[in-house]
Design a protein around this motif. Structure first.
Motif, PDB file in Angstrom:
ATOM      1  N   LYS A  32     -36.019 -29.185 -12.966  1.00 52.12           N
ATOM      2  CA  LYS A  32     -35.599 -30.468 -12.396  1.00 52.12           C
ATOM      3  C   LYS A  32     -36.773 -31.411 -12.154  1.00 52.12           C
ATOM      4  N   THR A  33     -37.609 -31.584 -13.169  1.00 54.20           N
ATOM      5  CA  THR A  33     -38.733 -32.510 -13.059  1.00 54.20           C
ATOM      6  C   THR A  33     -38.646 -33.655 -14.051  1.00 54.20           C
ATOM      7  N   VAL A  34     -37.714 -33.606 -14.982  1.00 50.08           N
ATOM      8  CA  VAL A  34     -37.588 -34.646 -15.998  1.00 50.08           C
ATOM      9  C   VAL A  34     -36.522 -35.647 -15.567  1.00 50.08           C
ATOM     10  N   ASP A  35     -36.938 -36.898 -15.384  1.00 52.20           N
ATOM     11  CA  ASP A  35     -36.030 -37.971 -14.992  1.00 52.20           C
ATOM     12  C   ASP A  35     -35.706 -38.841 -16.196  1.00 52.20           C
ATOM     13  N   CYS A  36     -34.514 -39.384 -16.216  1.00 52.57           N
ATOM     14  CA  CYS A  36     -34.083 -40.249 -17.301  1.00 52.57           C
ATOM     15  C   CYS A  36     -33.913 -41.670 -16.771  1.00 52.57           C
ATOM     16  N   LEU A  37     -34.580 -42.611 -17.409  1.00 55.37           N
ATOM     17  CA  LEU A  37     -34.479 -44.017 -17.034  1.00 55.37           C
ATOM     18  C   LEU A  37     -33.907 -44.807 -18.199  1.00 55.37           C
ATOM     19  N   PHE A  38     -32.902 -45.626 -17.913  1.00 55.72           N
ATOM     20  CA  PHE A  38     -32.266 -46.437 -18.936  1.00 55.72           C
ATOM     21  C   PHE A  38     -32.661 -47.894 -18.765  1.00 55.72           C
ATOM     22  N   ASP A  39     -32.974 -48.544 -19.876  1.00 57.28           N
ATOM     23  CA  ASP A  39     -33.153 -49.995 -19.918  1.00 57.28           C
ATOM     24  C   ASP A  39     -32.080 -50.508 -20.862  1.00 57.28           C
ATOM     25  N   ARG A  40     -30.890 -50.744 -20.327  1.00 59.34           N
ATOM     26  CA  ARG A  40     -29.744 -51.128 -21.152  1.00 59.34           C
ATOM     27  C   ARG A  40     -29.959 -52.489 -21.816  1.00 59.34           C
ATOM     28  N   ASN A  62     -24.205 -48.289 -25.852  1.00 53.33           N
ATOM     29  CA  ASN A  62     -23.467 -48.392 -24.586  1.00 53.33           C
ATOM     30  C   ASN A  62     -22.865 -47.064 -24.125  1.00 53.33           C
ATOM     31  N   LEU A  63     -22.636 -46.141 -25.038  1.00 52.41           N
ATOM     32  CA  LEU A  63     -21.993 -44.876 -24.697  1.00 52.41           C
ATOM     33  C   LEU A  63     -22.976 -43.748 -24.406  1.00 52.41           C
ATOM     34  N   THR A  64     -24.253 -43.979 -24.562  1.00 55.70           N
ATOM     35  CA  THR A  64     -25.264 -42.938 -24.398  1.00 55.70           C
ATOM     36  C   THR A  64     -25.406 -42.554 -22.927  1.00 55.70           C
ATOM     37  N   GLU A  65     -25.449 -41.253 -22.677  1.00 54.51           N
ATOM     38  CA  GLU A  65     -25.663 -40.720 -21.338  1.00 54.51           C
ATOM     39  C   GLU A  65     -27.006 -39.992 -21.307  1.00 54.51           C
ATOM     40  N   ALA A  66     -27.449 -39.609 -20.101  1.00 55.25           N
ATOM     41  CA  ALA A  66     -28.735 -38.937 -19.933  1.00 55.25           C
ATOM     42  C   ALA A  66     -28.760 -37.603 -20.675  1.00 55.25           C
ATOM     43  N   VAL A  67     -27.648 -36.896 -20.695  1.00 59.68           N
ATOM     44  CA  VAL A  67     -27.576 -35.600 -21.377  1.00 59.68           C
ATOM     45  C   VAL A  67     -27.810 -35.790 -22.880  1.00 59.68           C
ATOM     46  N   ASP A  68     -27.299 -36.872 -23.437  1.00 59.04           N
ATOM     47  CA  ASP A  68     -27.484 -37.144 -24.860  1.00 59.04           C
ATOM     48  C   ASP A  68     -28.959 -37.358 -25.193  1.00 59.04           C
ATOM     49  N   VAL A  69     -29.649 -38.099 -24.351  1.00 58.16           N
ATOM     50  CA  VAL A  69     -31.074 -38.381 -24.580  1.00 58.16           C
ATOM     51  C   VAL A  69     -31.884 -37.094 -24.449  1.00 58.16           C
ATOM     52  N   TYR A  70     -31.569 -36.274 -23.443  1.00 61.66           N
ATOM     53  CA  TYR A  70     -32.272 -35.009 -23.251  1.00 61.66           C
ATOM     54  C   TYR A  70     -32.041 -34.077 -24.444  1.00 61.66           C
ATOM     55  N   SER A  71     -30.816 -34.007 -24.929  1.00 65.02           N
ATOM     56  CA  SER A  71     -30.508 -33.162 -26.091  1.00 65.02           C
ATOM     57  C   SER A  71     -31.278 -33.628 -27.320  1.00 65.02           C
TER      58      SER A  71
END
Length: 87
Positions: A32-40, A62-71
């Motif tokens: 739990k050290t990786v944070d996800c930041l979005f700049d929409r 528009n449909l992308t979630e943090a889990v998608d970016v991590y994957s």
């Protein structure tokens, strides 16, 4: 004469579980050290580890979630490892 309509409660809505926004780092293995930041506005997402400072940037929609970016980041790490070790 007509029957009275029975008043039954509508079925409860399905509860959607919230997706994680904090993940484990694939490089330093801290939890739990990786944070996800979005700049929409610029359609960019950034993952960064608070311990080892590794980061990953990608384009989003528009449909992308943090889990998608991590994957996607994990997939890129695996591709890089496969490219280095052909054996």
């Amino acid at each position: 004469m007509g029957k009275r309509k029975s008043r039954t409660k509508p079925p409860p809505k399905k509860r959607l579980d919230k997706l994680d926004m904090v993940f484990n780092c694939p490089f330093c293995n801290h939890e739990k050290t990786v944070d996800c930041l979005f700049d929409r506005g610029n359609k960019i997402a950034e993952l960064s580890c608070g311990v080892c400072k590794e980061s990953y940037n990608t384009s989003i929609n528009n449909l992308t979630e943090a889990v998608d970016v991590y994957s996607e980041w994990i997939d890129e790490c695996e591709r890089a490892n496969d490219f280095e070790d052909p054996a």
